[in-house]
Enzyme design. Structure first.
Site, PDB file in Angstrom:
ATOM      1  N   PRO A   1       6.131  -4.652 -25.421  1.00  0.00           N
ATOM      2  CA  PRO A   1       6.385  -5.085 -23.983  1.00  0.00           C
ATOM      3  C   PRO A   1       6.126  -4.208 -22.849  1.00  0.00           C
ATOM      4  CG  PRO A   1       8.458  -5.046 -25.277  1.00  0.00           C
ATOM      5  CD  PRO A   1       7.388  -4.763 -26.203  1.00  0.00           C
ATOM      6  N   ASN A   2       5.775  -4.699 -21.729  1.00  0.00           N
ATOM      7  CA  ASN A   2       5.325  -3.896 -20.591  1.00  0.00           C
ATOM      8  C   ASN A   2       4.235  -2.941 -20.505  1.00  0.00           C
ATOM      9  OD1 ASN A   2       7.625  -5.422 -19.295  1.00  0.00           O
ATOM     10  ND2 ASN A   2       8.964  -4.090 -20.536  1.00  0.00           N
TER      11      ASN A   2
ATOM     12  N   ARG B   1       3.012   0.658 -13.863  1.00  0.00           N
ATOM     13  CA  ARG B   1       4.392   0.595 -13.967  1.00  0.00           C
ATOM     14  C   ARG B   1       4.655   2.167 -14.229  1.00  0.00           C
ATOM     15  NH1 ARG B   1       6.368   0.542 -20.394  1.00  0.00           N
ATOM     16  NH2 ARG B   1       8.459   0.189 -19.744  1.00  0.00           N
TER      17      ARG B   1
ATOM     18  N   TYR C   1       4.516   7.050 -17.060  1.00  0.00           N
ATOM     19  CA  TYR C   1       3.734   6.630 -17.689  1.00  0.00           C
ATOM     20  C   TYR C   1       2.110   6.947 -17.681  1.00  0.00           C
ATOM     21  CZ  TYR C   1       7.790   4.031 -19.742  1.00  0.00           C
ATOM     22  OH  TYR C   1       8.942   3.811 -20.336  1.00  0.00           O
TER      23      TYR C   1
ATOM     24  N   ASN D   1       2.928   1.479 -30.506  1.00  0.00           N
ATOM     25  CA  ASN D   1       3.933   1.670 -29.411  1.00  0.00           C
ATOM     26  C   ASN D   1       4.775   0.508 -29.212  1.00  0.00           C
ATOM     27  OD1 ASN D   1       5.537   2.410 -27.314  1.00  0.00           O
ATOM     28  ND2 ASN D   1       3.845   3.204 -26.180  1.00  0.00           N
TER      29      ASN D   1
ATOM     30  N   ALA E   1      10.113  -1.095 -25.332  1.00  0.00           N
ATOM     31  CA  ALA E   1      11.520  -1.250 -25.666  1.00  0.00           C
ATOM     32  C   ALA E   1      11.938  -1.679 -27.009  1.00  0.00           C
ATOM     33  CB  ALA E   1      12.095  -1.900 -24.685  1.00  0.00           C
TER      34      ALA E   1
ATOM     35  N   HIS F   1      13.627   0.440 -29.679  1.00  0.00           N
ATOM     36  CA  HIS F   1      15.355   0.599 -29.714  1.00  0.00           C
ATOM     37  C   HIS F   1      16.152  -0.415 -30.205  1.00  0.00           C
ATOM     38  CE1 HIS F   1      13.393   3.954 -27.309  1.00  0.00           C
ATOM     39  NE2 HIS F   1      12.964   3.245 -26.457  1.00  0.00           N
TER      40      HIS F   1
ATOM     41  N   ASP G   1      11.551  -4.363 -40.304  1.00  0.00           N
ATOM     42  CA  ASP G   1      11.326  -4.968 -41.333  1.00  0.00           C
ATOM     43  C   ASP G   1       9.923  -5.442 -41.628  1.00  0.00           C
ATOM     44  OD1 ASP G   1      13.950  -4.880 -42.099  1.00  0.00           O
ATOM     45  OD2 ASP G   1      14.447  -6.990 -41.349  1.00  0.00           O
TER      46      ASP G   1
ATOM     47  N   GLU H   1       4.076   5.897 -35.056  1.00  0.00           N
ATOM     48  CA  GLU H   1       4.927   5.383 -33.787  1.00  0.00           C
ATOM     49  C   GLU H   1       4.485   6.384 -32.654  1.00  0.00           C
ATOM     50  OE1 GLU H   1       9.046   5.650 -34.481  1.00  0.00           O
ATOM     51  OE2 GLU H   1       9.257   5.356 -32.584  1.00  0.00           O
TER      52      GLU H   1
ATOM     53  N   HIS I   1       4.890   6.998 -28.533  1.00  0.00           N
ATOM     54  CA  HIS I   1       5.507   6.952 -27.231  1.00  0.00           C
ATOM     55  C   HIS I   1       4.922   7.904 -26.385  1.00  0.00           C
ATOM     56  CE1 HIS I   1       8.714   4.571 -29.058  1.00  0.00           C
ATOM     57  NE2 HIS I   1       8.845   5.515 -30.090  1.00  0.00           N
ATOM     58  N   ILE I   2       4.431   7.013 -25.117  1.00  0.00           N
ATOM     59  CA  ILE I   2       3.761   7.981 -24.067  1.00  0.00           C
ATOM     60  C   ILE I   2       4.646   8.993 -23.433  1.00  0.00           C
ATOM     61  CG2 ILE I   2       2.431   7.741 -21.721  1.00  0.00           C
ATOM     62  CD1 ILE I   2       1.803   4.826 -22.736  1.00  0.00           C
TER      63      ILE I   2
ATOM     64  N   ARG J   1      15.075  11.268 -22.010  1.00  0.00           N
ATOM     65  CA  ARG J   1      15.306  10.355 -20.819  1.00  0.00           C
ATOM     66  C   ARG J   1      16.533   9.738 -21.289  1.00  0.00           C
ATOM     67  NH1 ARG J   1      10.213   6.129 -20.834  1.00  0.00           N
ATOM     68  NH2 ARG J   1      11.603   5.536 -19.187  1.00  0.00           N
TER      69      ARG J   1
HETATM   70  C1  DQA Z   1       7.732   3.703 -24.413  1.00  0.00           C
HETATM   71  C2  DQA Z   1       9.309   4.474 -24.507  1.00  0.00           C
HETATM   72  C3  DQA Z   1      10.348   3.289 -24.443  1.00  0.00           C
HETATM   73  O1  DQA Z   1      11.668   3.583 -24.425  1.00  0.00           O
HETATM   74  C4  DQA Z   1       9.789   2.212 -23.390  1.00  0.00           C
HETATM   75  O2  DQA Z   1      11.029   1.183 -23.532  1.00  0.00           O
HETATM   76  C5  DQA Z   1       8.643   1.760 -23.321  1.00  0.00           C
HETATM   77  C6  DQA Z   1       7.668   2.881 -23.463  1.00  0.00           C
HETATM   78  C7  DQA Z   1       6.558   5.047 -24.310  1.00  0.00           C
HETATM   79  O3  DQA Z   1       5.463   4.616 -24.556  1.00  0.00           O
HETATM   80  O4  DQA Z   1       7.013   5.878 -23.775  1.00  0.00           O
HETATM   81  O5  DQA Z   1       8.362   0.657 -22.930  1.00  0.00           O
HETATM   82  O6  DQA Z   1       7.621   3.384 -25.767  1.00  0.00           O
END
Ligand code: DQA
Length: 148
Positions: free
Chosen positions: A11-12, A19, A24, A75, A78, A81, A88, A99, A101-102, A108
């Site tokens: 998401p997002n 954003r 990011y 990635n 959210a 978490h 699963d 995995e 994360h940018i 954080r």
């Molecule tokens: C993220 C970190 C996550 O905590 C956050 O909710 C994101 C992006 C990252 O790429 O840093 O949406 O996965």
């Protein structure tokens, strides 16, 4: 091409570049996709690059990856978490899982320090910006083809 890597974005991440660019960066997800495709190609691999804001869609793609993919780079945004369901699903996938994360989630809010996905991931890359996707592909290429 010796296999397909599913690169899944949660998401997002469709808003990447717009954003919170101070966190990011300014690259868009389309930029990341182009870089990921060409990096994978240089390792003889192809990429299926996908994004969804919906948990069920990410899970369905992980199920497709069981048949189609040599590895998953994810990635989860959210959902990292919160989502036992994505954990699963990843536990049903037999190849390497990376995995990404940018941002550096450890620098954080406290709630970002816990990842359900890390219970399955073979490696985690955080805080390397969008380059993290390319580093993850690099690692996957080594894991699927150790002799190369
Ligand atoms: C993220 C970190 C996550 O905590 C956050 O909710 C994101 C992006 C990252 O790429 O840093 O949406 O996965």
């Amino acid at each position: 091409m010796t296999g397909t890597i599913y690169v899944l974005n949660g998401p997002n991440l469709n808003l990447l570049g717009k954003r919170q660019p101070e966190i990011y960066g300014k690259e868009t997800l389309a930029d990341v996709e182009a870089a990921a495709v060409s990096h994978a190609e240089s390792h003889g691999l192809s990429v299926r690059f996908l994004q969804s804001n919906a948990e069920h869609q990410l899970i369905d793609w992980i199920h497709e990856a069981r048949e189609d993919a040599v590895a998953v780079v994810i990635n989860p945004g959210a959902y990292t978490h919160t989502s036992v369901a994505i954990l699963d699903a990843l536990n049903t996938f037999e190849g390497p899982v990376m995995e990404v994360h940018i941002s550096n989630v450890h620098k954080r809010e406290e709630f970002r320090r816990h990842s359900y996905v890390s219970l399955r991931a073979d490696g985690v890359i955080a805080g390397c910006g969008t380059q993290g996707y390319l580093l993850a592909i690099e690692r996957v290429a080594r894991l699927v083809n150790p002799a190369a």
